[in-house]
Design a protein around this motif. Structure first.
Motif, PDB file in Angstrom:
ATOM      1  N   LEU A  74       0.970  -0.789  -0.641  1.00  0.00           N
ATOM      2  CA  LEU A  74       0.039   0.074   0.035  1.00  0.00           C
ATOM      3  C   LEU A  74       0.521   1.602   0.096  1.00  0.00           C
ATOM      4  O   LEU A  74       1.731   1.673   0.135  1.00  0.00           O
ATOM      5  CB  LEU A  74      -0.955   0.277   1.146  1.00  0.00           C
ATOM      6  N   VAL A  75       0.087   2.031  -1.032  1.00  0.00           N
ATOM      7  CA  VAL A  75       1.429   3.511  -0.897  1.00  0.00           C
ATOM      8  C   VAL A  75       0.092   4.307  -0.733  1.00  0.00           C
ATOM      9  O   VAL A  75      -1.004   4.409  -1.451  1.00  0.00           O
ATOM     10  CB  VAL A  75       1.472   3.982  -2.304  1.00  0.00           C
ATOM     11  N   LEU A  76       0.707   5.160   0.376  1.00  0.00           N
ATOM     12  CA  LEU A  76      -0.842   6.508   0.754  1.00  0.00           C
ATOM     13  C   LEU A  76       0.263   7.603  -0.106  1.00  0.00           C
ATOM     14  O   LEU A  76       0.936   7.845   0.807  1.00  0.00           O
ATOM     15  CB  LEU A  76      -0.594   7.120   2.496  1.00  0.00           C
ATOM     16  N   SER A  77      -0.264   8.321  -0.687  1.00  0.00           N
ATOM     17  CA  SER A  77       0.243   9.482  -1.375  1.00  0.00           C
ATOM     18  C   SER A  77      -0.573  11.293  -1.280  1.00  0.00           C
ATOM     19  O   SER A  77      -1.477  11.035  -1.637  1.00  0.00           O
ATOM     20  CB  SER A  77       0.517   9.156  -2.934  1.00  0.00           C
ATOM     21  N   THR A  78       0.000  11.754  -1.353  1.00  0.00           N
ATOM     22  CA  THR A  78      -0.978  13.298  -1.290  1.00  0.00           C
ATOM     23  C   THR A  78      -0.363  14.374  -2.746  1.00  0.00           C
ATOM     24  O   THR A  78      -1.264  15.116  -2.821  1.00  0.00           O
ATOM     25  CB  THR A  78      -0.181  13.782  -0.496  1.00  0.00           C
ATOM     26  N   VAL A  79       0.059  13.312  -3.255  1.00  0.00           N
ATOM     27  CA  VAL A  79       0.312  14.205  -5.061  1.00  0.00           C
ATOM     28  C   VAL A  79      -0.393  12.449  -5.686  1.00  0.00           C
ATOM     29  O   VAL A  79       0.364  11.494  -5.330  1.00  0.00           O
ATOM     30  CB  VAL A  79       1.725  13.970  -5.043  1.00  0.00           C
ATOM     31  N   ASN A  80       0.098  13.375  -7.202  1.00  0.00           N
ATOM     32  CA  ASN A  80      -0.689  12.029  -7.791  1.00  0.00           C
ATOM     33  C   ASN A  80       0.658  11.704  -8.449  1.00  0.00           C
ATOM     34  O   ASN A  80       1.788  11.555  -8.877  1.00  0.00           O
ATOM     35  CB  ASN A  80      -0.973  12.272  -9.397  1.00  0.00           C
ATOM     36  N   ILE A  81       0.733   9.505  -8.639  1.00  0.00           N
ATOM     37  CA  ILE A  81       1.775   9.031  -8.644  1.00  0.00           C
ATOM     38  C   ILE A  81       1.102   8.110 -10.167  1.00  0.00           C
ATOM     39  O   ILE A  81       0.838   7.615 -10.320  1.00  0.00           O
ATOM     40  CB  ILE A  81       2.036   7.830  -7.637  1.00  0.00           C
ATOM     41  N   VAL A  82       2.346   8.521 -11.067  1.00  0.00           N
ATOM     42  CA  VAL A  82       1.993   7.855 -12.871  1.00  0.00           C
ATOM     43  C   VAL A  82       3.313   6.975 -12.703  1.00  0.00           C
ATOM     44  O   VAL A  82       4.177   6.271 -12.345  1.00  0.00           O
ATOM     45  CB  VAL A  82       1.933   9.205 -13.742  1.00  0.00           C
ATOM     46  N   GLY A  83       2.534   5.622 -13.360  1.00  0.00           N
ATOM     47  CA  GLY A  83       3.515   4.076 -13.693  1.00  0.00           C
ATOM     48  C   GLY A  83       3.845   3.475 -12.521  1.00  0.00           C
ATOM     49  O   GLY A  83       4.949   2.827 -12.643  1.00  0.00           O
ATOM     50  N   TYR A  84       3.235   3.206 -11.323  1.00  0.00           N
ATOM     51  CA  TYR A  84       2.890   2.536  -9.994  1.00  0.00           C
ATOM     52  C   TYR A  84       1.441   1.226 -10.123  1.00  0.00           C
ATOM     53  O   TYR A  84       1.099   2.102 -10.449  1.00  0.00           O
ATOM     54  CB  TYR A  84       3.439   3.289  -9.157  1.00  0.00           C
ATOM     55  N   PRO A  94      -3.886  15.258   3.319  1.00  0.00           N
ATOM     56  CA  PRO A  94      -2.439  15.406   4.352  1.00  0.00           C
ATOM     57  C   PRO A  94      -3.235  15.277   5.924  1.00  0.00           C
ATOM     58  O   PRO A  94      -2.676  15.420   6.759  1.00  0.00           O
ATOM     59  CB  PRO A  94      -1.485  16.764   4.485  1.00  0.00           C
ATOM     60  N   LEU A  95      -4.537  16.027   5.412  1.00  0.00           N
ATOM     61  CA  LEU A  95      -4.534  16.112   7.060  1.00  0.00           C
ATOM     62  C   LEU A  95      -5.604  14.285   6.892  1.00  0.00           C
ATOM     63  O   LEU A  95      -6.465  14.381   7.759  1.00  0.00           O
ATOM     64  CB  LEU A  95      -6.402  17.378   6.855  1.00  0.00           C
ATOM     65  N   LEU A  96      -6.034  13.809   6.298  1.00  0.00           N
ATOM     66  CA  LEU A  96      -7.011  12.172   6.258  1.00  0.00           C
ATOM     67  C   LEU A  96      -7.951  12.544   6.628  1.00  0.00           C
ATOM     68  O   LEU A  96      -8.633  12.337   7.709  1.00  0.00           O
ATOM     69  CB  LEU A  96      -6.226  11.418   7.222  1.00  0.00           C
ATOM     70  N   GLU A  97      -8.930  13.443   5.806  1.00  0.00           N
ATOM     71  CA  GLU A  97     -10.447  13.499   5.646  1.00  0.00           C
ATOM     72  C   GLU A  97     -11.332  12.277   5.726  1.00  0.00           C
ATOM     73  O   GLU A  97     -10.463  11.328   5.519  1.00  0.00           O
ATOM     74  CB  GLU A  97     -11.272  14.918   4.989  1.00  0.00           C
ATOM     75  N   GLN A  98     -12.613  12.333   5.994  1.00  0.00           N
ATOM     76  CA  GLN A  98     -13.386  11.371   5.995  1.00  0.00           C
ATOM     77  C   GLN A  98     -13.021  10.156   4.707  1.00  0.00           C
ATOM     78  O   GLN A  98     -13.055   9.118   4.651  1.00  0.00           O
ATOM     79  CB  GLN A  98     -15.160  11.859   6.750  1.00  0.00           C
ATOM     80  N   ILE A  99     -13.971  11.441   3.596  1.00  0.00           N
ATOM     81  CA  ILE A  99     -13.318  10.629   2.292  1.00  0.00           C
ATOM     82  C   ILE A  99     -12.279   9.900   2.094  1.00  0.00           C
ATOM     83  O   ILE A  99     -12.377   8.684   1.086  1.00  0.00           O
ATOM     84  CB  ILE A  99     -13.382  11.275   1.504  1.00  0.00           C
ATOM     85  N   ASP A 100     -10.726   9.967   2.525  1.00  0.00           N
ATOM     86  CA  ASP A 100      -9.344   9.653   2.515  1.00  0.00           C
ATOM     87  C   ASP A 100      -9.830   8.366   3.500  1.00  0.00           C
ATOM     88  O   ASP A 100      -9.686   6.958   2.241  1.00  0.00           O
ATOM     89  CB  ASP A 100      -8.842  10.353   3.020  1.00  0.00           C
ATOM     90  N   LYS A 101     -10.358   7.661   4.341  1.00  0.00           N
ATOM     91  CA  LYS A 101     -10.337   7.427   5.441  1.00  0.00           C
ATOM     92  C   LYS A 101     -11.559   6.170   4.745  1.00  0.00           C
ATOM     93  O   LYS A 101     -11.130   5.054   4.609  1.00  0.00           O
ATOM     94  CB  LYS A 101     -11.122   7.180   6.479  1.00  0.00           C
ATOM     95  N   LYS A 102     -12.428   6.458   3.346  1.00  0.00           N
ATOM     96  CA  LYS A 102     -13.480   5.436   3.484  1.00  0.00           C
ATOM     97  C   LYS A 102     -12.522   4.788   1.999  1.00  0.00           C
ATOM     98  O   LYS A 102     -12.642   3.506   1.394  1.00  0.00           O
ATOM     99  CB  LYS A 102     -13.869   5.997   2.302  1.00  0.00           C
ATOM    100  N   LYS A 103     -11.639   5.633   1.481  1.00  0.00           N
ATOM    101  CA  LYS A 103     -10.609   4.794  -0.271  1.00  0.00           C
ATOM    102  C   LYS A 103      -9.715   4.038   0.996  1.00  0.00           C
ATOM    103  O   LYS A 103      -9.142   3.072   0.588  1.00  0.00           O
ATOM    104  CB  LYS A 103     -10.331   5.691  -0.330  1.00  0.00           C
ATOM    105  N   ILE A 104      -8.725   4.181   1.752  1.00  0.00           N
ATOM    106  CA  ILE A 104      -8.347   3.742   2.586  1.00  0.00           C
ATOM    107  C   ILE A 104      -8.469   2.288   3.020  1.00  0.00           C
ATOM    108  O   ILE A 104      -8.189   1.273   2.699  1.00  0.00           O
ATOM    109  CB  ILE A 104      -7.659   3.762   3.872  1.00  0.00           C
ATOM    110  N   ASN A 105     -10.175   2.745   3.282  1.00  0.00           N
ATOM    111  CA  ASN A 105     -10.665   1.207   3.821  1.00  0.00           C
ATOM    112  C   ASN A 105     -11.250  -0.013   3.214  1.00  0.00           C
ATOM    113  O   ASN A 105     -10.757  -1.226   3.367  1.00  0.00           O
ATOM    114  CB  ASN A 105     -11.781   1.287   4.794  1.00  0.00           C
ATOM    115  N   ILE A 106     -11.222   0.636   1.406  1.00  0.00           N
ATOM    116  CA  ILE A 106     -11.809  -0.305   0.920  1.00  0.00           C
ATOM    117  C   ILE A 106     -10.607  -0.860   0.296  1.00  0.00           C
ATOM    118  O   ILE A 106     -10.444  -1.823  -0.087  1.00  0.00           O
ATOM    119  CB  ILE A 106     -11.517   0.835  -0.674  1.00  0.00           C
ATOM    120  N   ALA A 107      -9.004  -0.532   0.404  1.00  0.00           N
ATOM    121  CA  ALA A 107      -7.729  -1.009  -0.471  1.00  0.00           C
ATOM    122  C   ALA A 107      -7.409  -1.557   0.255  1.00  0.00           C
ATOM    123  O   ALA A 107      -6.396  -2.488   0.156  1.00  0.00           O
ATOM    124  CB  ALA A 107      -6.484   0.535  -0.173  1.00  0.00           C
TER     125      ALA A 107
END
Length: 249
Positions: A58-68, A77-90
């Motif tokens: 798992l990679v958590l990134s605050t910027v777009n990563i291309v080619g990985y 960076p503040l890990l908002e609620q929508i971010d937590k949902k995405k992490i939970n799915i991952a």
């Protein structure tokens, strides 16, 4: 039990534009929220990430990563609620893959992998593998005849490999036996080089979808070519485990 659960956390890295500053806030938020699920190995800049060959689930990134090709979740960076949902799915996706990998890999053992250039046709290979299963108390008498009858109905050849199998009632302990003949094995009107004897019974039938999900990752020509370069059971086993770990990321 708590220690085992803690040690089974998903390894991850945090990537941001510089590797400093706001990324430390994200690191702390992830540590607080997912302390029992995610193990943060490192916080690094995007430049360093792109320059290294690091490979983690798992990679958590605050910027777009291309080619990985791995699992990347772009978050604030503040890990908002929508971010937590995405992490939970991952996390759920990774855990499902890990579970499927364990189920399949446990069916393969080193002492059921054979390199034999003397067995040159389907009957010889099925008889040999069947006898080995019976001698090791993985199968009952009748497993050979059942597998041969299955071949008469229709060939079990897939590309350059064959996957013979018997009725579940003849299998005592589920397993997958493997045989390699670099010179080729006459299988009906085709030639194969790898044989996977699939021995499943009622104890794993419910997991058959997950088992075949990983088995399907071994039937590509590239994998068969690599397997044909192996000279021992140990090399084949290591190749399969390495390949499965790679595709399960």
């Amino acid at each position: 039990m708590e220690r085992e659960a803690y040690d089974s956390r998903i390894n991850a890295v945090i990537v941001c534009s510089t590797g400093l500053g706001m990324s430390r806030f994200l690191e702390q938020e992830v540590s607080d929220t997912y302390h029992d699920k995610i193990n943060i190995l490192q916080v690094m800049s995007l430049t360093k990430f792109e320059q290294t060959s690091i490979s983690v689930p798992l990679v958590l990134s605050t910027v777009n990563i291309v080619g990985y090709s791995g699992n990347v979740v772009t978050v604030s960076p503040l890990l908002e609620q929508i971010d937590k949902k995405k992490i939970n799915i991952a996390i759920e996706r990774i855990l499902i893959n890990n579970r499927s990998y364990r189920i399949f890999s446990h069916l393969i053992s080193l002492n059921q992998i054979y390199v034999n250039e003397q067995l040159s046709n389907a009957n010889q290979v099925i008889s040999f593998l069947g006898k080995e299963l019976i001698n090791k108390e993985f199968a009952k008498s009748g497993v050979i005849e059942s597998a041969l009858e299955r071949e008469e109905i229709s060939s079990t050849v897939i590309k350059n490999m064959a996957v013979p199998h018997s009725k579940v009632k003849y299998i005592i302990k589920p397993s997958i036996s493997i045989l390699l003949n670099k010179n080729g094995i006459e299988w009906g009107n085709k030639k194969v080089y790898l044989v996977f004897f699939i021995g499943l019974n009622n104890s794993v039938i419910e997991k058959s979808k997950e088992i075949y999900k990983y088995f399907s990752k071994l039937i590509y020509p590239e994998f068969i070519k690599k397997a044909c370069k192996c000279n021992s059971s140990e090399e084949i086993y290591e190749l399969i485990m390495r390949h499965l770990k790679e595709v399960s990321k």
